[in-house]
Write an enzyme that holds these catalytic residues in place. Structure first.
Site, short mmCIF file in Angstrom:
data_model
loop_
_atom_site.label_atom_id
_atom_site.label_comp_id
_atom_site.label_asym_id
_atom_site.label_seq_id
_atom_site.Cartn_x
_atom_site.Cartn_y
_atom_site.Cartn_z
CG ASP A 399 -1.95 1.06 1.22
OD1 ASP A 399 -2.24 1.58 0.13
OD2 ASP A 399 -2.47 1.40 2.29
CG ASP A 700 -3.75 8.05 -2.44
OD1 ASP A 700 -4.78 8.09 -1.75
OD2 ASP A 700 -2.62 8.21 -1.96
#
Length: 1169
Positions: A399, A700
């Site tokens: 991540d 994102d």
């Protein structure tokens, strides 16, 4: 209560205080008691249950069958030879498991016997935790642990709220706020609670800590009031009450049905590549065993077909044997040979591997290089079964937020009404020149005054247009920061320690006296930024939120919270302003907010969001909607219906949220910075040099993710970045994939990086999985953005099941990342400051991403080398052990005469050869740890399970067979047929011959282990040479006494007779040197002709200030082969202090100290060499 409770299997009905209907038509549901049972056994079932579980293992069951065969038929060896090792293994395992279960029983008794107070018959009754029943009202005081899953009824606060910490459940140390429904929140005494008539309907127990659906039906003055219950109402067993004097709650789940107990169920078992190889090797050796038994049986009957060999005078058959069935005799002989050769399967292998994994795992936690001083966190090992898998990694999935970054958000910029601002010392400064600007900035604090809760820019504002535009701009600014201050789930703690939470407690406190805490660092950063600007969030209750706007307190009624979820990617609140107006404030990802907007500066804001993202900033968009009274009545009714539904509540809520969150007016966007962790770039570059591909999977937006990937070195500037984004259809996606594949083929010289978004990924995996995988395999780095958690897990699984079957690692830090960690072969949890759910559910946990390099390149490398050698060596020494037994049958006409004494058969694997390999597998370091970490390319030498390949396996197997020939035929020819080698003219007998073979074998396999050892400590010396000494001492003791309890005295004086013969000593030395000389020669020629990168690094280490750890086979470059052989022979013969390692030796600790190196072992005086 006037209604029939539902009887669906997926819901339960709980009558608070167990006040059941008196009409006689209701049958109470049955619920379990509150006892926690973590133990597996009882006194009565321990023996049968434990034996059953142990004999489910193939190896244990195999040796049990062998033992039973020895008991049932006449076999050449005593049943003790297989029964005693089996008994030893079973007993050791049973004692270990029994002790662990005894500890669990003690823990259960302590928990179940804890005192609690329960409301019964109008008063508080003290009882034990195990006596709590579903429906009981329980009182919990401050700092006490909840004994069951409780629905909060009331607290000592007027608003019915309380604070709890769930650190023992999910590792999150921040306080969480729980609230009671208004009708029960006022019932703060036992007397008041005794008047409560209510029913709770809720779902059946499930393990998800963050999911709870139910409703409470309260009867007041013959009227039924229905209130929804969610996770905010449920107090979980194991959580602790904080900052609240006392609460009352009703038990809804008890005992083994609590969420804590359901989460203690074991995770799915992960099997390492080494374990799979070991099982394959076992099957091969089982085939060899059966083949040897069949060959021996056939040859026996072939040999005995001749009459002169059928019935020798010393072994006449009985009449019964002559008349018995040939098939039965064949089966009986086959089983007898099976027993004779069964030790080729190493019974102690499993026990040794388990001990190695368990003890070896402590080195990770002890490594100071993996300790993070700032957070006081050391590396954690949650499973020891995958240590060696750390040395086989080919893909790292990670991540971004909290894993590559610090997860510490700082507000940097924002866009309001199409204008960009940045914060400088609490002032909003517009970017670029502004009209009529004398100072070039805009101080929002000095330019705001408020009229009717709206602000206007004063004449001192440096940015002025027209009065009409000013009013619109002022309103947008005001609403923007109000939205930021109200649309969140942030909680507050202040300098005060008592009375926190009692109404508007923070109203009189300055912003500097407030401390915000939140599960989302983005929300905390935004609320803090708004406070610095001048709109300060000062507290909330269940129904109100309070903000100070330039010192003026405003109280907003909190009507509804539309919680964040990963599907919508946004959250909203509905509030009522002091003026009576009702607003919906929403914030979320631009991909989820902008499509819902019908007004505002949408295009300008979109451009600003992209500009923020290119700087690597995290962006959120903010919007609002105003409701009329009629619109709100419809929304309120639909939300109530969805939240009180027991069936399909989540789907109904999603539909309502979609209906509400539309026709929004865009206010602007925020940009917060999440800086990279220390040494992330160096770690990713090291992983790439080691041949490990790094995939970043993040939620994102595209621009933010690419910017961070470039800054952290995941993408480098010379890399050709390919994109698979914004695909609208399957055909468009397929065409783009084909174009990317062509570009990679044409530009095969340069490295490629791939960027994929979540939408395009879904299309690619739907119909074009193979094409997508082809593109990914040819890319050095892959970035997946706008990913949902389920998509992340799916990507990992896609790589896992690909034809190459690569070993994967998942690195994450969040609670919603647990599925990804569990999907990967090895799950690495990053221990954040407040988010440790992923770390608790991982296989290994580290404090920072940079520690991954040492975890893989040093610990993983060493663990793999150690256990791979352990497995190969175990099979090697057992081949050396049993093959002479097979060859010996050619000399005794396959009469099943054993070569070794039964005691030697029993103790070979248990005592004589077990400790050297165990210590090797714990302490071996074939090269200095610092070199491994500084030269990541060495990791490639052990990738793809090279040391347990079929080629390596065949080498060790052939090595074992060849040594067996030397042992048997060398002994036969050296002692001579019919030769007298004793002073009294006697010849060696069968047992003396077998003991000679056994002695040569024990010495050879032990010294072979010494040749494989590169890192010597006093422990290695003790167990290696001590094992040989122990064998001699034991044999002298065993053969020097007549043991009355033994059935035969075959070995009496045999060993003494053997060692008293000079010829025997000559034979032993000659055969041992012959066997080991061949090993030495192979090592020298391999290193001279085909050295690996690791062996070249060992040569470099030889010439450096750090002395070579390979004490036998490291030589200076340019040295001739003859000189190298001479040096090696000198080291074999005079093996004093083999390694001379200079690694910060410690004389105070005889075992090891950890001085920023993986191991530092006690020194030996190298001057003696």
């Amino acid at each position: 209560l006037g209604f029939d409770p539902p009887h669906q299997s997926d819901t339960r009905t709980i009558y608070i205080a167990n006040r059941f209907p008196q009409n006689g038509l209701y049958t109470p549901q049955k619920f379990i008691d509150n006892r926690i049972i973590s133990s597996k056994y009882t006194v009565w079932n321990f023996v049968p249950k434990n034996l059953f579980e142990q004999f489910r293992r193939v190896a244990n069951f195999y040796f049990l069958i062998i033992f039973l065969v020895q008991l049932m038929i006449d076999t050449p060896t005593s049943p003790i030879t297989s029964g005693l090792p089996l008994f030893f293994v079973i007993t050791v395992t049973a004692i270990k498991q029994g002790y662990e279960d005894w500890l669990r029983h003690n823990s259960d008794n302590e928990v179940n016997g804890a005192p609690v107070y329960v409301v019964r018959s109008g008063g508080l009754v003290k009882t034990r935790s195990k006596n709590i029943r579903v429906g009981d009202i329980v009182r919990i005081a401050k700092d006490e642990i909840f004994p069951a899953d409780l629905v909060l009824l009331s607290s000592d606060r007027l608003d019915g709220s309380c604070h709890v910490t769930t650190a023992s459940l999910d590792g999150e140390t921040n306080l969480k706020t729980h609230v009671a429904v208004p009708e029960t929140a006022v019932l703060q005494t036992v007397a008041n609670l005794d008047t409560l008539v209510a029913v709770i309907e809720c779902q059946q127990p499930e393990a998800d800590l963050y999911r709870f659906m139910g409703r409470m039906i309260i009867t007041q003055q013959m009227e039924e009031i229905v209130r929804p219950l969610g996770p905010e109402s449920l107090l979980l067993r194991g959580a602790r009450l904080k900052n609240t004097k006392e609460i009352f709650g009703v038990a809804v789940y008890t005992g083994m049905e609590t969420k804590m107990a359901l989460n203690y169920k074991s995770k799915s078992q992960k099997r390492s590549a080494v374990e799979k190889s070991m099982n394959t090797f076992l099957i091969i050796y089982l085939i060899i065993l059966i083949s040897e038994a069949i060959i021996s049986t056939i040859l026996k009957y072939t040999w005995q077909a001749e009459e002169k060999w059928d019935e020798p005078w010393y072994n006449q058959k009985t009449e019964h044997q002559r008349n018995s069935s040939k098939i039965l005799r064949f089966i009986s002989d086959f089983l007898a040979f099976l027993v004779l050769y069964n030790f080729i399967i190493p019974i102690s292998l499993y026990v040794t591997v388990e001990m190695q994994k368990f003890l070896g795992s402590f080195f990770i936690g002890w490594d100071l290089d993996l300790y993070h001083e700032e957070s006081d966190q050391k590396a954690q090992v949650n499973t020891s079964d995958l240590n060696e898998e750390l040395g086989q990694v080919e893909y790292v999935f990670t991540d971004k937020t909290g894993t590559l970054t610090e997860n510490e958000m700082q507000f940097r910029e924002c866009s309001i009404h199409g204008m960009k601002y940045q914060e400088i010392n609490g002032r909003l400064v517009p970017e670029g020149p502004t009209p009529d600007s004398s100072e070039g900035n805009l101080s929002y604090l000095s330019s705001l005054s408020h009229v009717n809760s709206l602000s206007h820019l004063t004449s001192s504002s440096s940015f002025r247009t027209s009065p009409e535009n000013d009013t619109e701009l002022i309103k947008e600014h005001d609403l923007f920061f109000k939205a930021v201050s109200l649309c969140h789930t942030v909680q507050i703690s202040s300098v005060q320690t008592d009375g926190i939470g009692d109404g508007p407690w923070q109203s009189s406190l300055a912003p500097s006296q407030l401390e915000y805490y939140a599960s989302s660092p983005d929300e905390k950063a935004l609320v803090e930024a708004a406070a610095r600007i001048g709109i300060v969030f000062v507290g909330n209750t269940e129904e109100t939120m309070e903000v100070k706007i330039l010192g003026k307190l405003e109280r907003y009624k909190l009507l509804h919270v539309l919680e964040f979820d990963s599907d919508r990617r946004r959250m909203s609140v509905i509030v009522q302003a002091p003026s009576g107006e009702r607003f919906l404030f929403a914030k979320g990802a631009e991909s989820s907010i902008l499509p819902k907007c019908i007004g505002g500066e949408i295009e300008k804001t979109r451009i600003h969001v992209d500009e923020f993202a290119l700087k690597g900033l995290r962006t959120l968009c903010v919007a609002y909607r105003q409701f009329t009274s009629k619109e709100y009545e419809v929304i309120d009714r639909r939300l109530f219906e969805a939240r009180t539904a027991l069936q399909q509540r989540e789907e109904k809520l999603a539909d309502v949220f979609h209906y509400i969150e539309k026709d929004l007016i865009l206010l602007g966007a925020t940009a917060v910075e999440d800086r990279l962790q220390d040494k992330v770039r160096e770690t990713i570059e090291a992983l790439r040099m080691a041949g490990i591909k790094v995939w970043v999977l993040t939620g994102d937006k595209h621009e933010t993710a690419v910017s961070v990937s470039l800054s952290c070195g995941h993408f480098h500037r010379t890399m050709n970045i390919l994109e698979l984004t914004n695909q609208k259809s399957d055909s468009e996606c397929a065409e783009q994939l084909r174009q990317l594949a062509r570009r990679i083929t044409e530009d095969h010289v340069i490295q490629h990086g791939l960027v994929v978004d979540g939408t395009s990924l879904s299309l690619a995996l739907r119909e074009h999985e193979k094409l997508f995988m082809e593109v990914c395999r040819n890319c050095s780095a892959v970035l997946c953005c706008r990913m949902a958690p389920l998509q992340k897990a799916k990507v990992i699984r896609l790589i896992k099941i690909s034809p190459e079957k690569p070993i994967t690692i998942g690195c994450w830090d969040g609670a919603n990342d647990v599925s990804m960690i569990q999907e990967a072969h090895v799950g690495i949890g990053i221990m954040g400051k407040e988010r440790r759910q992923a770390a608790r559910n991982s296989d290994y946990a580290i404090a920072r991403f940079k520690f991954l390099s040492k975890l893989l390149f040093v610990h993983g490398h060493f663990y793999y080398i150690r256990i791979a050698t352990l497995v190969q060596y175990f099979f090697y020494k057992n081949v050396c052990f049993i093959t002479p037994q097979f060859l010996y049958q050619f000399y005794c006409l396959f009469s099943q005469q054993t070569l070794y004494d039964s005691v030697y058969l029993t103790l070979y694997n248990i005592c004589f050869t077990s400790l050297p390999i165990l210590i090797y597998s714990l302490l071996e370091q074939h090269i200095d740890p610092h070199i491994l970490q500084n030269k990541p390319t060495l990791y490639r030498d052990i990738s793809k399970n090279r040391l347990l390949s079929i080629k390596t396996f065949l080498y060790w197997t052939i090595l074992g067979f060849s040594r067996s020939f030397i042992f048997l035929f060398g002994s036969y020819f050296l002692i001579g047929k019919d030769a007298s080698l004793l002073g009294n003219g006697q010849m060696f007998g069968n047992w003396t011959f077998g003991t000679l073979v056994f002695t040569v074998m024990v010495i050879t396999v032990t010294v072979k282990m010494a040749l494989e050892t590169h890192f010597w400590t006093w422990i290695n010396h003790l167990v290696t040479w001590g094992s040989i000494i122990f064998y001699f001492v034991f044999s002298l003791f065993y053969g020097g006494i007549l043991w009355p309890f033994l059935g035969s005295q075959n070995m009496y004086f045999v060993f003494i007779q053997l060692v008293s013969s000079g010829s025997a000593w000559f034979a032993i030395i000659l055969m041992v040197v012959t066997c080991l000389f061949l090993d030495v020669m192979k090592k020298v020629f391999d290193r001279q002709l085909h050295p690996t990168s690791t062996e070249k690094a060992q040569l470099t280490e030889t010439n450096s200030s750090i002395k070579c750890v390979d004490s036998l086979c490291c030589f200076p470059e340019g040295e001739t082969t003859c000189t190298s052989v001479r040096r090696m022979l000198e080291r074999v013969i005079g093996r004093c202090s083999p390694t001379h390692i200079s690694r910060s030796w410690s004389a105070s600790d005889p075992f090891y100290t950890n001085d920023r190196s993986i191991l530092t072992l006690s020194t030996m005086d190298s001057s003696t060499c």
